[in-house]
Design a protein around this motif. Structure first.
Motif, PDB file in Angstrom:
ATOM      1  N   ASP A 280      66.981 -43.250  30.549  1.00  0.00           N
ATOM      2  CA  ASP A 280      67.757 -41.901  30.221  1.00  0.00           C
ATOM      3  C   ASP A 280      67.067 -40.257  31.688  1.00  0.00           C
ATOM      4  O   ASP A 280      68.132 -41.198  32.821  1.00  0.00           O
ATOM      5  N   VAL A 281      66.399 -40.129  31.406  1.00  0.00           N
ATOM      6  CA  VAL A 281      65.925 -39.964  33.322  1.00  0.00           C
ATOM      7  C   VAL A 281      65.710 -40.357  34.487  1.00  0.00           C
ATOM      8  O   VAL A 281      66.091 -39.875  35.362  1.00  0.00           O
ATOM      9  N   ILE A 282      64.381 -41.265  34.346  1.00  0.00           N
ATOM     10  CA  ILE A 282      64.352 -42.184  35.116  1.00  0.00           C
ATOM     11  C   ILE A 282      65.705 -42.633  35.461  1.00  0.00           C
ATOM     12  O   ILE A 282      65.547 -42.415  37.097  1.00  0.00           O
ATOM     13  N   ARG A 283      66.236 -43.366  35.104  1.00  0.00           N
ATOM     14  CA  ARG A 283      68.236 -44.262  35.626  1.00  0.00           C
ATOM     15  C   ARG A 283      68.364 -43.314  36.463  1.00  0.00           C
ATOM     16  O   ARG A 283      68.768 -42.794  37.360  1.00  0.00           O
ATOM     17  N   ARG A 284      68.593 -42.188  36.442  1.00  0.00           N
ATOM     18  CA  ARG A 284      68.980 -40.853  36.684  1.00  0.00           C
ATOM     19  C   ARG A 284      68.134 -40.622  38.122  1.00  0.00           C
ATOM     20  O   ARG A 284      68.993 -40.011  38.834  1.00  0.00           O
ATOM     21  N   THR A 285      67.254 -39.926  38.055  1.00  0.00           N
ATOM     22  CA  THR A 285      66.663 -39.806  38.913  1.00  0.00           C
ATOM     23  C   THR A 285      66.385 -41.012  40.162  1.00  0.00           C
ATOM     24  O   THR A 285      66.302 -40.285  41.212  1.00  0.00           O
ATOM     25  N   ARG A 286      66.678 -42.017  39.430  1.00  0.00           N
ATOM     26  CA  ARG A 286      66.472 -43.138  40.517  1.00  0.00           C
ATOM     27  C   ARG A 286      67.751 -43.170  41.209  1.00  0.00           C
ATOM     28  O   ARG A 286      67.975 -43.837  42.561  1.00  0.00           O
TER      29      ARG A 286
ATOM     30  N   THR B 229      58.025 -42.846  41.320  1.00  0.00           N
ATOM     31  CA  THR B 229      57.081 -43.951  40.159  1.00  0.00           C
ATOM     32  C   THR B 229      57.061 -42.610  38.995  1.00  0.00           C
ATOM     33  O   THR B 229      57.132 -41.316  38.488  1.00  0.00           O
ATOM     34  N   VAL B 230      56.677 -43.318  37.961  1.00  0.00           N
ATOM     35  CA  VAL B 230      56.888 -42.624  37.021  1.00  0.00           C
ATOM     36  C   VAL B 230      55.627 -42.951  36.322  1.00  0.00           C
ATOM     37  O   VAL B 230      54.193 -43.921  36.618  1.00  0.00           O
ATOM     38  N   ALA B 231      55.118 -42.033  36.689  1.00  0.00           N
ATOM     39  CA  ALA B 231      52.730 -41.576  36.502  1.00  0.00           C
ATOM     40  C   ALA B 231      52.998 -40.594  34.743  1.00  0.00           C
ATOM     41  O   ALA B 231      53.413 -40.057  34.354  1.00  0.00           O
ATOM     42  N   VAL B 232      51.608 -42.097  34.423  1.00  0.00           N
ATOM     43  CA  VAL B 232      52.078 -41.715  32.977  1.00  0.00           C
ATOM     44  C   VAL B 232      50.439 -41.516  32.879  1.00  0.00           C
ATOM     45  O   VAL B 232      49.399 -41.481  33.125  1.00  0.00           O
ATOM     46  N   ALA B 233      50.166 -40.167  32.758  1.00  0.00           N
ATOM     47  CA  ALA B 233      48.647 -39.471  32.144  1.00  0.00           C
ATOM     48  C   ALA B 233      48.423 -40.012  31.558  1.00  0.00           C
ATOM     49  O   ALA B 233      48.972 -40.045  29.813  1.00  0.00           O
TER      50      ALA B 233
ATOM     51  N   PRO C 164      65.304 -51.100  38.636  1.00  0.00           N
ATOM     52  CA  PRO C 164      65.337 -51.575  39.308  1.00  0.00           C
ATOM     53  C   PRO C 164      64.179 -51.843  40.017  1.00  0.00           C
ATOM     54  O   PRO C 164      62.991 -51.226  39.007  1.00  0.00           O
ATOM     55  N   ASP C 165      63.803 -53.078  40.165  1.00  0.00           N
ATOM     56  CA  ASP C 165      62.273 -53.300  40.130  1.00  0.00           C
ATOM     57  C   ASP C 165      61.292 -51.969  41.197  1.00  0.00           C
ATOM     58  O   ASP C 165      60.431 -52.398  41.277  1.00  0.00           O
ATOM     59  N   ASP C 166      62.162 -51.816  42.286  1.00  0.00           N
ATOM     60  CA  ASP C 166      61.228 -50.579  42.339  1.00  0.00           C
ATOM     61  C   ASP C 166      61.224 -49.289  42.070  1.00  0.00           C
ATOM     62  O   ASP C 166      60.031 -48.538  43.043  1.00  0.00           O
TER      63      ASP C 166
ATOM     64  N   SER D 109      71.059 -36.454  28.736  1.00  0.00           N
ATOM     65  CA  SER D 109      71.913 -36.818  28.442  1.00  0.00           C
ATOM     66  C   SER D 109      71.796 -35.865  27.285  1.00  0.00           C
ATOM     67  O   SER D 109      71.712 -36.432  26.221  1.00  0.00           O
ATOM     68  N   PRO D 110      73.201 -35.845  26.861  1.00  0.00           N
ATOM     69  CA  PRO D 110      73.197 -34.989  25.383  1.00  0.00           C
ATOM     70  C   PRO D 110      73.301 -36.190  23.845  1.00  0.00           C
ATOM     71  O   PRO D 110      72.620 -35.324  23.408  1.00  0.00           O
ATOM     72  N   GLN D 111      73.382 -37.099  24.287  1.00  0.00           N
ATOM     73  CA  GLN D 111      72.910 -37.978  23.367  1.00  0.00           C
ATOM     74  C   GLN D 111      71.442 -38.116  22.611  1.00  0.00           C
ATOM     75  O   GLN D 111      70.873 -38.974  22.108  1.00  0.00           O
TER      76      GLN D 111
END
Length: 170
Positions: A24-30, A37-41, A72-74, A131-133
């Motif tokens: 959800d956060v990634i979608r809203r950020t996009r 870029t989702v950075a996986v530590a 999205p693929d990007d 999102s509250p959910q």
């Protein structure tokens, strides 16, 4: 970013495992920024323990989850080690986006944002409320529930649910 506009941001985390709250956060950020870029530590989790899933597994799960959830693929997914600010500079990002669920998240993330600002004043910190959910969903809660054999299918993408069932059984 020559006019000061941020066009590329990093959404960092351990993502052990990725949850629907993360997605959800990634979608809203996009929706806010044209390049994410989702950075996986690679580091240990917040409690100082090793991660449940390897870095490669977490990267793969996020890529699969984002595709399943129709992002999205990007939206790029990349592993990183070391300082987040160094990684952000390496990939040319101008900001770091963190999702917030509750006031306790804010206190922790504000300290991190202040430290990042000290280390790299050119990087902006942006907070996106969950999102509250998904306000109660965390990777640690998901792992705990799954490890006890309970259903987490409403908390994680389908591919992650399958991995958790394979890891912990039913």
């Amino acid at each position: 970013m020559s006019d000061g506009t941020i066009t590329h941001v990093v959404v960092p985390g351990t993502f052990d495992p990725v949850t629907l709250g993360h997605v959800d956060v990634i979608r809203r950020t996009r929706r806010l920024f044209p390049r994410v870029t989702v950075a996986v530590a690679a580091s240990v989790n917040k409690r100082g323990q090793g991660t449940t899933f390897t870095l490669d597994e977490r990267v793969e799960m996020i890529r699969e989850a984002l595709a399943l959830e129709g992002l999205p693929d990007d939206v790029e997914v990349a592993p990183f080690t070391g300082l987040l600010v160094a990684f952000a500079h390496e990939i040319g990002a101008g900001g770091i986006v963190k999702g917030l669920r509750a006031m306790t998240d804010f206190e922790y993330e504000l300290q991190q944002a202040d430290l990042n600002s000290h280390l790299s004043p050119d990087l902006e910190s942006v907070f996106v409320m969950s999102s509250p959910q998904y306000g109660y969903v965390s990777s640690s809660i998901v792992r705990e529930i799954a490890s006890m054999g309970s259903d987490v299918s409403t908390l994680v993408p389908a591919n992650v649910n399958e991995r958790l069932r394979a890891r912990y059984g039913r």
